[in-house]
Design an enzyme around this catalytic site. Structure first.
Site, PDB file in Angstrom:
ATOM      1  CD  GLU A 188      -3.563  -2.815   7.130  1.00  0.00           C
ATOM      2  OE1 GLU A 188      -2.389  -2.843   6.737  1.00  0.00           O
ATOM      3  OE2 GLU A 188      -4.344  -1.906   6.844  1.00  0.00           O
TER       4      GLU A 188
ATOM      5  CG  ASN B  57      -1.846   1.168   1.284  1.00  0.00           C
ATOM      6  OD1 ASN B  57      -1.938   1.944   0.342  1.00  0.00           O
ATOM      7  ND2 ASN B  57      -2.545   1.309   2.397  1.00  0.00           N
TER       8      ASN B  57
ATOM      9  CB  SER C 237       5.056  -1.843  11.927  1.00  0.00           C
ATOM     10  OG  SER C 237       4.505  -0.558  12.188  1.00  0.00           O
TER      11      SER C 237
ATOM     12  CE  LYS D  92      -0.412   3.033   4.758  1.00  0.00           C
ATOM     13  NZ  LYS D  92      -0.340   3.160   6.228  1.00  0.00           N
TER      14      LYS D  92
ATOM     15  CD  GLU E   2      -3.317   5.253   6.679  1.00  0.00           C
ATOM     16  OE1 GLU E   2      -2.328   4.896   7.339  1.00  0.00           O
ATOM     17  OE2 GLU E   2      -3.373   5.190   5.432  1.00  0.00           O
TER      18      GLU E   2
ATOM     19  CG  HIS F  96      -5.915   1.413   5.158  1.00  0.00           C
ATOM     20  ND1 HIS F  96      -5.479   2.360   6.063  1.00  0.00           N
ATOM     21  CD2 HIS F  96      -4.876   0.562   4.975  1.00  0.00           C
ATOM     22  CE1 HIS F  96      -4.235   2.085   6.410  1.00  0.00           C
ATOM     23  NE2 HIS F  96      -3.845   1.006   5.773  1.00  0.00           N
TER      24      HIS F  96
ATOM     25  N   GLY G 297       2.239   2.031  10.920  1.00  0.00           N
ATOM     26  CA  GLY G 297       3.121   3.187  10.822  1.00  0.00           C
ATOM     27  C   GLY G 297       3.723   3.628  12.134  1.00  0.00           C
TER      28      GLY G 297
END
Length: 248
Positions: free
Chosen positions: A165, A11, A211, A13, A97, A95, A171
């Protein structure tokens, strides 16, 4: 031992430009990649055509999001039809985010899943708990509820990859331990067995994101119910090749 084909998604992003992504694509195109691993790169929408035109055909491409209808007055959105028109076969939906930065609801994500699958677009469907939810002991409640909304919108699971996730690991440099990842993946497979079918539970790939690096990927990949990865930052670096080859 592993009946399900290993799946590694990158991904990207909101990162990269034609120069840097071109270098990454060249690295991937010339790398020795494990034959038994399916690889898909999630490019920013403006670079979907560029990625699909330049990546080797053995590597798939995914959009990072899309809308729930095929066309219309939805400024700034893209549809599964447009994604398919670029020769792209996958989309990442739900996701964290999208959920937590842009406020997408479970209901909207479910509607997107349904429309994408009806449009013959493969779906990488993301689920995962926040740190306060894990600390409160509600991880299972959260991920099962998210999975149920996805499952309610799936007729054919062959086009779905489920990505667990944990939000606290994305991150942050904090990774779920192999045991923590395996525990949730195993429970998710049990949920699918109880609520969908044995066949779906046995065949659906449940991948881990949060991560993932070249340093921790082999131990994670050795877990019985970890069928691959959705990789963020490391997918923009040469070490992505090592992650793809975690089972080689």
């Amino acid at each position: 031992m592993f009946a399900r084909k290993f799946f590694v998604g990158g991904n990207w992003k909101m990162n990269g430009d034609k120069e840097s992504l071109g270098e990454l694509i060249m690295t991937l195109n010339t790398a020795s990649l494990h034959d038994e691993t399916e690889v898909v790169c999630g490019a920013p929408s403006i670079y979907l055509d560029y990625a699909r035109s330049n990546l080797d055909q053995r590597i798939g491409v995914a959009a990072q999001n899309c809308y729930k209808v095929s066309k219309g007055a939805f400024t700034g959105e893209i549809s599964p039809a447009m994604i398919k028109d670029c020769g792209v076969d996958w989309v990442i939906l739900g996701h964290s985010e999208r959920r937590h930065v842009f406020g997408e609801s479970d209901e909207l994500i479910g509607q997107k899943v349904a429309h994408c699958l009806e449009s013959d677009l493969g779906v990488i469907a993301c689920i995962g708990e926040k740190l306060e939810e894990r600390e409160a002991g509600t991880t299972e409640d959260v991920v099962f509820a998210q999975t149920k909304v996805i499952a309610d919108n799936v007729k054919d699971w062959s086009g779905v990859v489920l990505a667990y996730e944990p939000v606290w690991a994305i991150g942050t440099g904090r990774t779920a331990s192999p045991a923590q990842a395996q525990e949730v993946h195993e429970k998710l497979r049990g949920w699918l067995r109880a609520n969908v079918s044995d066949a779906v539970a046995d065949s659906v790939r449940i991948i881990y994101g949060g991560s993932v690096t070249a340093a921790n990927c082999k131990e994670l990949a050795a877990q019985a119910d970890v069928d691959g990865f959705l990789v963020g930052g490391a997918s923009l670096k040469p070490e992505f090749v090592d992650i793809i080859n975690a089972r080689s």
